[in-house]
Design an enzyme around this catalytic site. Sequence first.
Site, PDB file in Angstrom:
ATOM      1  CB  ALA A 293      -0.864  -0.063   1.345  1.00  0.00           C
ATOM      2  N   PRO A 294       0.498   2.353  -0.756  1.00  0.00           N
ATOM      3  CG  PRO A 294       0.312   4.474  -1.468  1.00  0.00           C
ATOM      4  CD  PRO A 294       1.166   3.387  -0.584  1.00  0.00           C
ATOM      5  N   GLY A 295       0.301   1.274  -3.433  1.00  0.00           N
ATOM      6  CA  GLY A 295       0.232   0.651  -4.599  1.00  0.00           C
ATOM      7  C   GLY A 295       1.315   1.401  -5.572  1.00  0.00           C
ATOM      8  N   GLY A 296       1.963   2.462  -5.217  1.00  0.00           N
ATOM      9  CA  GLY A 296       2.780   3.094  -6.215  1.00  0.00           C
ATOM     10  C   GLY A 296       3.924   2.165  -6.843  1.00  0.00           C
ATOM     11  CE  LYS A 297       8.075   1.136  -2.484  1.00  0.00           C
ATOM     12  NZ  LYS A 297       7.434   2.344  -1.923  1.00  0.00           N
ATOM     13  CG  ASP A 386       9.283   0.550   0.862  1.00  0.00           C
ATOM     14  OD1 ASP A 386      10.062   0.957   0.236  1.00  0.00           O
ATOM     15  OD2 ASP A 386       8.766   0.838   2.057  1.00  0.00           O
ATOM     16  CB  CYS A 436      10.361   6.355   3.191  1.00  0.00           C
ATOM     17  SG  CYS A 436       9.136   5.750   4.379  1.00  0.00           S
TER      18      CYS A 436
END
Length: 514
Positions: A293-297, A386, A436
């Site tokens: 989540a949120p699904g970017g990668k 991640d 991050c």
Amino acid sequence: EMAEAGEAEAKRKQKQPERVICKLVTVAEKPLQLKDEVVEYLEKYYGKDGVERLRASLSRPPSITTLRVNTNVIERDELIKKLKAELGDKKATSGEKWADLIRPHPQLPDVVTLPVVGPAAIAPVEKEVVVGRKCGEAMMRGASAYVPGIAGGSRDVKEGDIVSVIVDSNDAILKAGITNVCKHGGMEAKYMKGSGGKAPKVREGESAGKKNKHRAGVPEFAFVGLGIAKMSRAEIVKAEKGVAVELTAPLFDAPSLNNVLPGLFYLQNLPSSVAAHNLNPLPGEVVLDMCAAPGGKTTHIATLMGNKGVVHACDRSSVKAKKIEEAARHLSLTIVHAHKMDSTKSAMPVELSSSASPLPPPAEWPISTPKGKFFPRESFDRILLDPPCSGLGLRPKLEELAAVRELTEHSLYQRLIFENAMALLKPGGEMVYSTCTINPGENEEMVAWALKHFPLEVLPAREGYRVGGEGVAGTGLNEADREKVQLFNPADTPSCIGFFVTRLRKTASIDKVE
């Protein structure tokens, strides 16, 4: 008569609300506030000057906004043309047209950048609205102020007024229940939220919370720009929701891209794109994003695969898993399969794996067993991990409340997920570990721990996809491996959030063959 006059003056003072002496600064002048113990912990790795530079950079937004192109449906050059047409004559606070500032990223072939302009020379006006810390951090990224984020404001604010937006960076008002008049920068504001009880006795040189030399000595209020009040002060007090202030002249300016060219790009921090490119997923492979989540990668991985193959994406929250599905649909990606799943328990136990019947096709995973749903062991070509982390690289951020103990707890949880990743990755398969945060305990030291416990090797960044710097020394990695990892230190790379990316290869099976 003098005694009576003195007694009357004393009674008058008792009736007056306690005046809190506050300090007004701009966000450009204000470093990230950390607990003393966290500062001392980070200084062991970065040095005193290095930590000061980190604190200064983390309180500002990155110097660029990055858009990842959905190359599944459009080429980068074509997107740039459409963006220029969409932005038209809109200008930044610098007076330049946003359309003239669009650039292709020099290294990443599917990324477009726009600068974040600032800090601008904007002076506060007399009327003001004060927002809480989290609301203020969101406004520094271009958001409006909604009613729940409002902490106070000038008595005479009316709908349509131009107001100074001030961030209560310590959340002193909401934490301490300050309801009295507060004076800072020569202006007075009657705060309308808090406990409603007696104001705490906070005087100049003191703070409402525990003393900390790396936090403000007095409640600090940071100016973030000018906005238009969408409600009067009286309406804000009564309302429970709605936009209270729209930011019109921010200190740090970036164009609003909400609902612009939907489905053609994805707003994503630059290091996240670097992570997916270093995973290098290929068409037809079976890939796992363990904390997606949120699904970017996740969607970037599917795009790099040309929407061919299988991508499984997991999150512990069913709501967040649905958001991953929505992100994939928004970008016209059909190979993403999102699951509500705890990645610390995602690998099939060895005893179940040995007795399992022939595996169903990858698109039908995870596999249901009497003990729950699991992914088959050593079955993924590539894995992106991640994990949840301290977020000590996210920016802009005005205050971080975590203690060293909490930073350590993150690394313990990350190890549990890492163990499952090793059980799921094929021998010879590749994995990217990213966070991050700039906390070495979750980054370089995590990789050093993994190298001791699993058959792994650190790979150099893919050619052309090294954007970050080398890792921190004194973390257990040898010099060669420290140079292979990528640390995005925002003090050195102002275009990025704080981030860490490592490319790994599993060199042998971890399961015993009978």
